[in-house]
Enzyme design. Structure first.
Site: not given
Length: 513
Positions: A85, A172, A174
């Site tokens: 990002c 993202h 994660e």
């Protein structure tokens, strides 16, 4: 970083609340990872010798005055870099690409299409759902980079320069909402960075024991023992490292659960043969809390008093140089860093007085709660300690909303004991991550017998979680809740109403204060 870690992924923190999840995901792969400030120099990073670097997300635009930056020379270290990002945008900005404000901000799930066979997306579907959260985007990738993925609103959703091992993703990976996010991170960690994945809790114990011995030398350590999971694991780890150089002090501040003080002394003094000193400080704490209703002020008062109590005891013991605390990664994250907003101060972090006489040892401050439990098991602690309910340092002081009084503490103590007993009776202890009662400063009208009452309400909070960073309310069966409610109303004085909190985290925190 000690020499016992032979491979590590370094995550640079640019302020995203997701940052700790990156570290967590990588550790789940069996690879050690640490989150560090974005201000680390390239020379400092070189000395740490990471196998890879991840530039995290963050709230800034690369063009904002005062936006978070990193040392550009990290791109000269010949270490693989993944920008996530904001990290991708910063990489683009440094390497000659172009970043602009998006015509339409993108938050939430998005579909991306993979182009070619890029390293990060090896063996992954050509189309996949990812989690976007950005206001800027890369409109022109740097020279020599290829575009690896596109989406409707973000033509350059992923990019790479494979010969340099530089990669960027606008989404993202994660976050669980990115359906192949873990696989992408694995491709970076194992495929690009060539990690082996041999890190474990056994390794962590050896690393931390070496750190403790190197730090402490032949000096003495005082441990703040509460009987909770965190302080118990800290005590066991430090005792394993330095033995009788450790003295544990258990402070009964009058804010503990029912039967807890007696249980702590029996378990550690008798069961583990540790040197444990019990301090009865109930009056001292309650006097300090008199008339105080603000939760932040209560937390800081309790944190300060803890340190002052230890100061007094250390003066008696003589020669104490270090204070050990059970601060976790989540405590530090939620208390805020230079790049993250403070959610609430933790007694192990924000409540420390500037004039304290000890140096701190916090061996768990890179671990999440579930990792602490695994560590406790590895250290040989019994299940009733390892799986004990999380309990905040300020104790019942923050489960009594508003001013703390002995009467209110007794209400919470008795209602909480009933809740814990019934959860155990129905075999739900391992299904619920945390459960407790709170006493809001609310009175309401009720009828008991033939008489009108105007008494307190008890709130029940029960959540499911893995690490405490996010949680969902626990679906306790209605018939069990009915038993709990009936018992509390009938057995606890001054309670005529019981409510159940069905709020997740976020938007709420687990504790009410």
């Amino acid at each position: 970083m000690t020499k016992l870690v032979n491979e590590m992924i370094l995550v640079l923190d640019f302020g995203s609340q997701y940052n700790q999840l990156i570290t967590r995901r990588i550790r789940e792969f069996g690879v050690y990872s640490e989150l560090h400030p974005h201000t680390l120099t390239a020379e400092e990073i070189k000395e740490m010798n990471p196998k890879g670097i991840i530039l995290s997300g963050g709230p800034n635009s690369v063009y904002d005055e005062g936006s978070f930056r990193c040392d550009e020379k990290i791109f000269e270290l010949d270490i693989p870099v993944l920008g996530i990002c904001y990290g991708m945008q910063l990489m683009t900005h440094y390497l000659g690409g172009k970043v602009e404000a998006a015509s339409q901000r993108e938050y939430g799930k998005a579909n991306i299409q993979i182009q070619g066979t890029p390293d990060l997306f090896k063996d992954l579907p050509e189309e996949q759902v990812v989690w976007m959260s950005h206001g800027d985007l890369v409109v022109e990738v740097p020279e020599g980079f290829t575009v690896d993925a596109t989406s409707h609103h973000c033509p350059n959703s992923a990019m790479s320069k494979a010969d340099k091992n530089w990669y960027g993703v606008q989404f993202h990976p994660e976050v669980r909402h990115s359906e192949y996010g873990n696989d992408l991170l694995k491709n970076f960690v194992f495929g690009v960075c060539d990690c082996e994945g041999k890190w474990s809790m056994e390794n962590f114990i050896e690393i931390e024991m070496q750190k403790i011995r190197e730090t402490v030398g032949d000096k003495q350590v005082l441990c703040a023992l509460s009987g909770g999971v965190d302080s118990s694991v800290v005590a066991a780890l430090i005792h394993k490292a330095i033995g009788d150089q450790l003295t544990c002090i258990f402070v009964d501040h009058g804010l503990l659960r029912k039967g807890e003080a007696e249980g702590v002394m029996k378990t550690f003094s008798e069961g583990f043969n540790m040197n444990v000193i019990k301090v009865d400080a109930k009056d001292r704490f309650l006097n300090k809390l008199k008339g105080v209703s603000d939760p932040e002020q209560k937390r800081k008062i309790i944190g300060n008093e803890f340190i002052y109590v230890f100061d007094d005891e250390a003066d008696k013991l003589k020669g104490i140089d270090y204070l050990a605390q059970g601060t976790l990664y989540t405590d530090i994250i939620e208390s805020g860093t230079a790049t993250a907003q403070t959610i609430k101060s933790h007694h192990n972090v924000g409540g420390l007085p500037e004039d304290m006489q000890f140096e701190l040892i916090e061996p768990l401050n890179t671990l999440f709660k579930d990792e602490v439990r695994a560590l406790g098991t590895e250290l040989g602690l019994p299940d009733d300690i390892v799986w004990r309910q999380p309990f905040p340092g300020p104790g019942l002081g923050i489960r009594v909303l508003g001013e703390v009084t002995e009467e209110k503490l007794e209400i919470v103590r008795e209602s909480d004991a009933i809740l814990r007993e019934e959860v155990a009776n129905h075999g739900l202890e391992r299904d619920i991550w945390q459960y407790f009662t709170v006493l809001p400063d609310i009175r309401s009208v009720g009828v008991m017998g033939d008489a009108r009452t105007y008494d307190y309400t008890i709130g029940i909070r029960a959540v499911t979680s893995i690490d405490g960073m996010t949680s969902d309310w626990a679906r306790i069966p209605w018939d069990v809740l009915e038993v709990i409610s009936t018992r509390i109303v009938n057995e606890v004085k001054h309670i005529n109403r019981v409510v159940y909190d069905i709020t997740s985290k976020p938007p709420a925190t687990i504790e009410w204060e």
